[in-house]
Design a protein around this motif. Structure first.
Motif, PDB file in Angstrom:
ATOM      1  N   UNK A 269      -1.937   4.798 -16.204  1.00 39.90           N
ATOM      2  CA  UNK A 269      -2.012   3.451 -15.651  1.00 39.90           C
ATOM      3  C   UNK A 269      -1.220   3.400 -14.356  1.00 39.90           C
ATOM      4  N   UNK A 270      -1.564   2.458 -13.497  1.00 45.11           N
ATOM      5  CA  UNK A 270      -0.815   2.233 -12.274  1.00 45.11           C
ATOM      6  C   UNK A 270      -0.888   0.747 -11.940  1.00 45.11           C
ATOM      7  N   UNK A 271       0.039   0.304 -11.133  1.00 40.27           N
ATOM      8  CA  UNK A 271       0.092  -1.097 -10.744  1.00 40.27           C
ATOM      9  C   UNK A 271      -0.062  -1.179  -9.229  1.00 40.27           C
ATOM     10  N   UNK A 272      -1.002  -1.983  -8.763  1.00 41.66           N
ATOM     11  CA  UNK A 272      -1.201  -2.203  -7.340  1.00 41.66           C
ATOM     12  C   UNK A 272      -1.169  -3.689  -7.065  1.00 41.66           C
ATOM     13  N   UNK A 273      -0.209  -4.083  -6.241  1.00 38.83           N
ATOM     14  CA  UNK A 273      -0.057  -5.497  -5.873  1.00 38.83           C
ATOM     15  C   UNK A 273       0.030  -6.391  -7.106  1.00 38.83           C
TER      16      UNK A 273
ATOM     17  N   UNK B  75      -3.915  -1.336 -13.363  1.00 42.41           N
ATOM     18  CA  UNK B  75      -5.221  -0.705 -13.428  1.00 42.41           C
ATOM     19  C   UNK B  75      -5.028   0.742 -13.885  1.00 42.41           C
ATOM     20  N   UNK B  76      -6.033   1.574 -13.700  1.00 43.76           N
ATOM     21  CA  UNK B  76      -5.953   2.952 -14.162  1.00 43.76           C
ATOM     22  C   UNK B  76      -5.836   3.908 -12.978  1.00 43.76           C
ATOM     23  N   UNK B  77      -5.682   5.184 -13.302  1.00 47.35           N
ATOM     24  CA  UNK B  77      -5.593   6.209 -12.251  1.00 47.35           C
ATOM     25  C   UNK B  77      -6.965   6.799 -11.918  1.00 47.35           C
TER      26      UNK B  77
ATOM     27  N   UNK C  77       0.838  -1.196   0.000  1.00 47.42           N
ATOM     28  CA  UNK C  77       0.000   0.000   0.000  1.00 47.42           C
ATOM     29  C   UNK C  77       0.875   1.249   0.000  1.00 47.42           C
ATOM     30  N   UNK C  78       0.308   2.358  -0.475  1.00 47.33           N
ATOM     31  CA  UNK C  78       1.088   3.578  -0.643  1.00 47.33           C
ATOM     32  C   UNK C  78       1.579   4.150   0.683  1.00 47.33           C
ATOM     33  N   UNK C  79       0.823   3.950   1.766  1.00 45.32           N
ATOM     34  CA  UNK C  79       1.244   4.485   3.062  1.00 45.32           C
ATOM     35  C   UNK C  79       2.434   3.731   3.633  1.00 45.32           C
TER      36      UNK C  79
END
Length: 208
Positions: A182-186, A190-192, A150-152
């Motif tokens: 676009x962004x990547x999480x885990x 996905x998108x912004x 996570x970003x935090x």
């Protein structure tokens, strides 16, 4: 079959909804950034908060593209800025972060259907109406993320993510410029533009 650990250890930081829209210019820099919170529980109560950078690269925005916070709970605004938003580099490192003016939200209205094509949040303050619009909504994904994902960088997070492939930030009837990135999480691209529902942040026992 019951879960192996039916009670998640740690301290609940806050829970609610946390959708956002991040728009970029042709050079890949942020042209508008909006992060909305509808908090159902926190140590300082419930409330709704919108952080808007209409002009992310400036200390002060303009009437057409303001840098501002709209909120119906000032204590919640302060809590989120100190304990959560300050840990999100894209927002905390913006020139306006420390001096953002705060306006009282007079109206907060949700419309649309997250199972359909369009969903929106509209906030109204004195002389300012901001509408966040998510469109071309994608199937939901259930997330269970650890601090390093996570970003935090500090909490465990559980949430339902509904990505959007189109979005607008509309200020007083005018759409702010920019396109989704676009962004990547885990590991998931996905998108912004994103809707986060049933989002719960938990401080792990070793950090609480």
């Amino acid at each position: 079959m019951p879960l192996n650990e039916p009670i998640t250890p740690g301290v609940v930081d806050w829970t609610g909804e946390n959708p956002g829209i991040l728009l970029k210019d042709a050079d890949g820099n942020f042209s508008a950034m909006a992060l909305f919170f509808r908090v159902a529980w926190s140590p300082v109560g419930q409330g709704q908060v919108l952080l808007l950078y209409g002009t992310p690269d400036a200390v002060q925005g303009s009437d057409a593209a303001p840098n501002v916070i709209l909120s119906d709970n000032p204590a919640l605004t302060a809590f989120l800025k100190e304990n959560f938003i300050s840990k999100l580099a894209a927002f905390a490192n913006a020139p306006a972060f420390d001096t953002l003016p705060e306006l009282g939200a007079q109206v907060v209205r949700t419309s649309g259907d997250p199972m359909g094509h369009r969903y929106s949040e509209t906030l109204v303050a004195a002389g300012l109406t901001v509408e966040l619009v998510w469109e071309d909504l994608q199937p939901p994904r259930a997330l269970e993320l650890s601090p390093h994902e996570v970003a935090s960088g500090e909490q465990n997070m559980f949430s339902l993510l509904v990505p959007a492939h189109a979005a607008q930030v509309i200020v007083n009837g005018r759409s702010l410029p920019g396109q989704l990135g676009t962004r990547v999480q885990a590991g998931y691209e996905t998108t912004t533009a994103f809707l986060y529902f049933s989002e719960t942040w938990i401080i792990p026992p070793e950090a609480s």
